[in-house]
Write a protein that holds these residues in place. Structure first.
Motif, mmCIF file in Angstrom:
data_model
loop_
_atom_site.group_PDB
_atom_site.id
_atom_site.type_symbol
_atom_site.label_atom_id
_atom_site.label_comp_id
_atom_site.label_asym_id
_atom_site.label_seq_id
_atom_site.Cartn_x
_atom_site.Cartn_y
_atom_site.Cartn_z
ATOM 1 N N LEU A 57 0.834 -1.207 0.000
ATOM 2 C CA LEU A 57 0.000 0.000 0.000
ATOM 3 C C LEU A 57 0.867 1.255 0.000
ATOM 4 C CD1 LEU A 57 -2.765 -1.091 2.520
ATOM 5 C CD2 LEU A 57 -3.100 -0.578 0.096
ATOM 6 N N ASP A 61 0.955 4.178 -2.738
ATOM 7 C CA ASP A 61 0.737 5.554 -2.311
ATOM 8 C C ASP A 61 1.910 6.450 -2.723
ATOM 9 O OD1 ASP A 61 -1.221 7.141 -0.411
ATOM 10 O OD2 ASP A 61 0.822 7.785 0.084
ATOM 11 N N LYS A 77 -6.200 1.148 -3.875
ATOM 12 C CA LYS A 77 -5.856 0.560 -2.569
ATOM 13 C C LYS A 77 -6.890 -0.494 -2.160
ATOM 14 C CE LYS A 77 -3.244 4.429 -0.652
ATOM 15 N NZ LYS A 77 -3.187 5.443 0.415
#
Length: 123
Positions: A57, A61, A77
């Motif tokens: 994740l 990001d 996500k």
């Protein structure tokens, strides 16, 4: 196309329509499809189960936060958390189809050029 792709794409489309972001998100989705197709190892990295989900994740990001709308980043996500990033390609096609359907319904009977709408939705 899976039920997951249909439900997630429909949800993103509904949110985008409500927030007047359909065009922006569709353009970004097309760009991501192109990028993911050109760099399949990136998706492999994000799907690598030897990395903790939090790490994957964070990679997502760090890579996309300043590149795509927050709604689209969060959508990706969610797919990652479901181990379903591979579904993004179908989600993009469904989202694009929803947008075409919207324009066809909105401008029915007004002589809309369907080939032009289809070209716009597949940029």
């Amino acid at each position: 196309m899976t039920q997951l792709a249909q439900e997630y794409a429909a949800g993103l489309y509904a949110l985008a329509q409500e927030e007047a972001l359909c065009g922006q998100l569709l353009t970004q989705m097309h760009t991501l499809v192109d990028c993911f197709s050109q760099e399949p190892k990136f998706l492999q990295l994000l799907s690598n189960m030897s990395l903790r989900q939090e790490e994957r994740l964070q990679i997502l990001d760090d890579t996309l936060r300043s590149q795509v709308h927050l709604y689209l980043l969060n959508f990706l996500k969610l797919l990652l958390k479901r181990n379903a990033l591979h579904e993004f390609f179908d989600c993009e096609r469904i989202f694009s189809g929803e947008l075409v359907s919207f324009f066809e319904e909105k401008f029915a009977g007004e002589g809309i050029d369907h080939s032009r709408v289809n070209r716009l939705s597949h940029r």
